[in-house]
Design a protein around this motif. Structure first.
Motif, short mmCIF file in Angstrom:
data_model
loop_
_atom_site.label_atom_id
_atom_site.label_comp_id
_atom_site.label_asym_id
_atom_site.label_seq_id
_atom_site.Cartn_x
_atom_site.Cartn_y
_atom_site.Cartn_z
N TYR A 121 8.86 8.83 4.83
CA TYR A 121 7.62 8.10 5.09
C TYR A 121 6.69 8.87 6.02
O TYR A 121 5.45 8.78 5.89
CB TYR A 121 7.94 6.73 5.67
CG TYR A 121 8.68 5.83 4.71
CD1 TYR A 121 8.03 5.23 3.65
CD2 TYR A 121 10.05 5.60 4.86
CE1 TYR A 121 8.71 4.42 2.76
CE2 TYR A 121 10.74 4.79 3.97
CZ TYR A 121 10.07 4.21 2.92
OH TYR A 121 10.75 3.42 2.04
N PHE A 173 12.94 -1.57 -0.37
CA PHE A 173 11.72 -2.33 -0.63
C PHE A 173 11.97 -3.84 -0.62
O PHE A 173 13.04 -4.30 -1.05
CB PHE A 173 11.12 -1.95 -1.99
CG PHE A 173 10.95 -0.47 -2.18
CD1 PHE A 173 10.01 0.23 -1.45
CD2 PHE A 173 11.73 0.22 -3.09
CE1 PHE A 173 9.85 1.60 -1.61
CE2 PHE A 173 11.59 1.58 -3.27
CZ PHE A 173 10.65 2.27 -2.52
N LEU A 233 2.20 3.57 -8.06
CA LEU A 233 2.40 2.26 -8.67
C LEU A 233 1.44 2.04 -9.83
O LEU A 233 1.80 1.45 -10.86
CB LEU A 233 2.24 1.17 -7.62
CG LEU A 233 3.30 1.14 -6.51
CD1 LEU A 233 2.88 0.19 -5.40
CD2 LEU A 233 4.66 0.72 -7.07
N PHE A 281 1.52 5.27 -1.86
CA PHE A 281 2.23 4.50 -2.86
C PHE A 281 1.32 4.02 -3.99
O PHE A 281 1.74 3.98 -5.16
CB PHE A 281 2.86 3.27 -2.21
CG PHE A 281 4.27 3.50 -1.72
CD1 PHE A 281 5.35 3.17 -2.51
CD2 PHE A 281 4.50 4.04 -0.46
CE1 PHE A 281 6.64 3.37 -2.04
CE2 PHE A 281 5.78 4.25 0.00
CZ PHE A 281 6.86 3.92 -0.79
N THR A 318 7.83 -1.94 2.77
CA THR A 318 8.91 -0.97 2.97
C THR A 318 9.86 -1.51 4.03
O THR A 318 9.44 -2.13 5.01
CB THR A 318 8.34 0.38 3.43
OG1 THR A 318 7.39 0.18 4.49
CG2 THR A 318 7.63 1.08 2.28
N LEU A 334 9.54 9.62 -5.20
CA LEU A 334 9.01 9.76 -3.85
C LEU A 334 9.60 11.00 -3.19
O LEU A 334 10.72 11.41 -3.50
CB LEU A 334 9.36 8.53 -3.00
CG LEU A 334 8.77 7.19 -3.44
CD1 LEU A 334 9.38 6.06 -2.62
CD2 LEU A 334 7.25 7.19 -3.32
#
Length: 374
Positions: free
Chosen positions: A358, A230, A320, A316, A303, A347
């Protein structure tokens, strides 16, 4: 519904109230057991853990602390409840989902008394008065000489509560969930005035026509401050009155309008990024598709291994927001260099690389209803 003959009951005489137990994130491992936290939505489920159940199902969970104080949910399966959650077990009567839905509505009506700074702890909850229908025969209250449920001997009319909820279910079972989100009356108007087939064809289709389960992948924790994965950067400290107006979105700490509070001439971030407020409206989190200006009290999250896009961002953002709830009240700031960059988020992973998957995240969001219009 006529409530004129309903009577007062202490919650603690209707339910046995049990307190949840603290379990820190450091001591959690991913698994299949529901872990309940003091959150809004998702039926109170914060994550899935590998532990023995703290409570069996068929009961009601109520948040007594945090930003979701007073939120109540029916728990059908075994679970672990955090120490910010109380668990309600019905006394001397078998709970079921219909009955739970009736009680949940009544309990949620009390939450305004405990919002912001006031904890609805176990003792206060047991003393909370609920107005409920009482059992009657030929217009007279049935009295229990044991005074089990109330000091006056009234008995909750569990049969009425259950039948009432079941009658609502019969009435709405053919109404799509996306119409019901704005309430029953509005849903009925939609059904009478909107062609459901055309609506679904145009708006509610998924971008990917296959079902994907979140259980299809292993999950693990990743640190937001890990630069391998990140890029987390604070916005710039520029007073907006000193900026020229233009067409570039200025993203600040508002919870509305995708975080945009003005339009300026210059950008300081490229599009395809997430913005997250760490002060002010802590946890206000949005996807920015176009280039924008990031203000001082937000961070941008990108990302590193895989390019961000709107689908990955939608995966995401709820995660968050869950983390932000720890800092939403009580004057706690989600400081960037310390708390935020040390924040762990769970994740799904690619089993070969052990890195975030992803493509799976993107496909999962695309498989959801309405994703064709994201």
């Amino acid at each position: 519904m006529d409530t004129s003959n309903w009577v007062d009951f202490y919650l603690g005489k209707i339910f046995e109230v049990k307190k949840g137990k603290r379990l820190t994130k450091e001591n959690m491992t991913p698994g299949d057991l529901n872990f309940l936290g003091a959150i809004q939505g998702r039926n109170g489920i914060r994550e899935k853990i590998n532990e023995e159940p703290l409570f069996q199902g068929n009961c009601i969970s109520v948040n007594y602390n945090g930003c979701g104080v007073g939120e109540a949910y029916y728990q059908k399966e075994p679970f672990w409840a955090s120490d910010d959650v109380n668990v309600l077990f019905l006394r001397e009567h078998e709970m079921n989902e219909a009955l739970a839905m009736f009680f949940i509505t009544i309990i949620r009506n009390e939450k305004y008394r405990f919002s912001y700074g006031r904890k609805w702890n176990k003792e206060q909850m047991e003393k909370t008065i609920l107005k409920l229908p009482a059992r009657m025969v030929h217009g007279e209250y049935v009295i229990d000489e044991r005074n089990f449920y109330s000091d006056e001997g009234y008995i909750p009319d569990f049969s009425f509560m259950e039948k009432f909820i079941l009658s609502l279910n019969d009435d709405v079972k053919d109404i799509p969930d996306y119409f019901l989100e704005e309430g029953y009356d509005k849903a009925c108007w939609y059904m009478d005035n909107i062609d459901q087939y055309e609506f679904e064809k145009q708006y509610s289709a998924s971008a990917l026509h296959r079902k994907i389960s979140l259980q299809d992948r292993e999950w693990k924790y990743f640190c937001l401050g890990d630069k391998k994965y990140f890029d987390v950067r604070r916005g710039d400290s520029v007073y907006i009155k000193n900026m020229a107006l233009g067409e570039v979105p200025y993203v600040s700490t508002t919870q509305e309008n995708n975080g945009i509070t003005a339009y300026v001439a210059d950008s300081n971030r490229k599009g395809n990024a997430i913005t997250l407020a760490y002060d002010g409206s802590i946890g206000a989190c949005f996807y920015q598709e176009e280039d924008f200006f990031a203000s001082e009290k937000i961070v941008t999250i990108e990302t590193v291994q895989y390019p961000m896009n709107k689908y990955i961002a939608m995966f995401f953002i709820p995660i968050l927001k869950l983390e932000s709830e720890k800092y939403s009240y009580g004057g706690r700031k989600w400081t960037v260099e310390k708390q935020m960059k040390e924040t762990l988020i769970m994740l799904p992973i690619d089993e070969k690389s052990n890195d975030p998957d992803y493509i799976f995240m993107e496909d999962f969001i695309k498989s959801l209803p309405f994703s064709c219009n994201i």
